[in-house]
Design an enzyme around this catalytic site. Structure first.
Site, mmCIF file in Angstrom:
data_model
loop_
_atom_site.group_PDB
_atom_site.id
_atom_site.type_symbol
_atom_site.label_atom_id
_atom_site.label_comp_id
_atom_site.label_asym_id
_atom_site.label_seq_id
_atom_site.Cartn_x
_atom_site.Cartn_y
_atom_site.Cartn_z
ATOM 1 N N LEU A 62 -0.556 1.486 3.577
ATOM 2 C CA LEU A 62 -2.000 1.657 3.431
ATOM 3 C C LEU A 62 -2.269 3.156 3.517
ATOM 4 O O LEU A 62 -1.916 3.808 4.505
ATOM 5 C CB LEU A 62 -2.736 0.904 4.548
ATOM 6 C CG LEU A 62 -4.225 0.617 4.357
ATOM 7 C CD1 LEU A 62 -4.467 -0.185 3.079
ATOM 8 C CD2 LEU A 62 -4.785 -0.130 5.556
ATOM 9 N N ASP A 63 -2.852 3.721 2.464
ATOM 10 C CA ASP A 63 -3.063 5.166 2.391
ATOM 11 C C ASP A 63 -3.927 5.672 3.541
ATOM 12 O O ASP A 63 -4.759 4.916 4.075
ATOM 13 C CB ASP A 63 -3.741 5.539 1.069
ATOM 14 C CG ASP A 63 -2.838 5.310 -0.137
ATOM 15 O OD1 ASP A 63 -1.611 5.260 0.056
ATOM 16 O OD2 ASP A 63 -3.362 5.180 -1.260
ATOM 17 N N PRO A 64 -3.790 6.954 3.923
ATOM 18 C CA PRO A 64 -4.638 7.516 4.985
ATOM 19 C C PRO A 64 -6.134 7.371 4.701
ATOM 20 O O PRO A 64 -6.926 7.193 5.633
ATOM 21 C CB PRO A 64 -4.222 8.994 5.019
ATOM 22 C CG PRO A 64 -2.812 9.000 4.533
ATOM 23 C CD PRO A 64 -2.752 7.925 3.484
ATOM 24 N N ALA A 66 -7.576 4.948 3.349
ATOM 25 C CA ALA A 66 -7.974 3.534 3.434
ATOM 26 C C ALA A 66 -7.891 3.073 4.882
ATOM 27 O O ALA A 66 -7.077 3.567 5.669
ATOM 28 C CB ALA A 66 -7.065 2.675 2.562
#
Length: 314
Positions: A62-64, A66
């Protein structure tokens, strides 16, 4: 006459550094509500530290930029990660209209702009084109490999990145709210779907351009945001213990097979067992076996025989 000499002050005794907590075997799942700004790698470290666990890994980056659900496996639960990663995911995301970025989110630089803004009716009319099995080109800034290199590494180095469209499944896409400059959606999709690409392609199809301004994951496989614990809760020892789910929680969407002790011992040795009983299934691609309430193995069933693929030491 003797010369007076000064006596050096006595040194303070130095305290020995506190010993690091000893790593231990911890088995289970922690469903973390990852905050904005935190990488998935950092999130795993937080959970690992909270439990002094020897082994941990996450089920889907999960991207930073998000927030939301990040399932983290500890110990023997790492053997069940594929069952979570292959499951459906749900997101709530907001698209900002009027500009396209090279990353398809707010982190990138703006590459094109538009004065147009879509109305809700036009957006709703377009959504059926983005549901079902569709062809989707992943974002240039993605983890997909090109000749052994990650696409985002090539893009950051200024190289031209060309990715091919591939089939993805979007089972649901609906509008939550619309205020003109932005629209918030809920999406349910299968493995490999990029929400950033949905935003990009919606903007292009509407002629107004768009990118993801906010992204929150609310479901991964059998886990929902209702199961999630916060970072703050994990730093409290009592709450951390309550956040630990059993290894079998990852297997909630596949059938459970109860086996007797002798069959369990055979499965633990990697040997197949013939399932008996009138209700025993003859064929199944993915199942798991328990004995006495303890998870024994995951595997498949062929012609009534349970074939173990992974066994557990619990």
């Amino acid at each position: 006459m003797t010369e007076a000499t000064s006596q050096p002050a006595a040194e303070e005794p130095q305290q020995a550094p506190s010993p690091r907590p000893k790593k231990r075997d911890v088995h289970g799942w922690v469903v973390l509500d990852k905050p904005l700004g935190m990488t998935s790698t950092h999130a795993v470290a937080v959970v690992k530290r909270a439990f002094c666990a020897k082994k941990a890994g996450h089920a889907g980056t999960l991207d930073p930029l998000a927030s939301g659900l990040l399932p983290i496996a500890l110990g023997e639960a790492t053997k069940t990660v594929p069952f979570v990663m292959d499951g459906r995911k749900a997101y709530e995301f907001t698209v900002a209209w009027g500009s396209q970025t090279d990353t398809d989110d707010t982190e990138g630089k703006v590459v094109a702009t538009s004065e147009q803004r879509p109305d809700e009716t036009a957006i709703a009319a377009l959504l059926p084109r983005f549901t079902g099995t569709i062809q989707q080109v992943p974002p240039k800034f993605s983890a997909i490999k090109i000749a052994g290199e990650r696409a985002y590494d090539l893009a950051r180095d200024g190289e031209e990145v060309t990715l091919q469209a591939r089939p993805v499944e979007i089972t649901a896409l609906r509008i939550v709210r619309h205020d003109g400059p932005t629209t918030t959606f809920e999406a349910e999709c299968g493995k490999g779907t990029y929400v950033r690409a949905i935003a990009r392609d919606l903007g292009l199809a509407l002629g107004c351009l768009g990118h993801v301004a906010h992204l929150r994951r609310t479901r991964v496989g059998p886990f929902s945001i209702a199961d999630a614990a916060t970072v703050e809760a994990l730093r409290d020892g009592d709450n951390a213990t309550q956040a630990l789910l059993p290894v079998s929680a990852a297997l909630a969407l596949i059938p459970e097979i109860v086996v007797h002790r002798d069959a369990a011992l055979r499965l633990k040795r990697g040997q197949s067992v013939l399932l008996r009983g009138r209700d025993a299934p003859l064929e199944a691609e993915a199942v798991y076996a328990v004995s006495g309430g303890v998870l024994i193995a995951t595997g498949s069933i062929a012609q009534g025989e349970f074939v173990p693929h992974r066994v557990f030491n619990l």
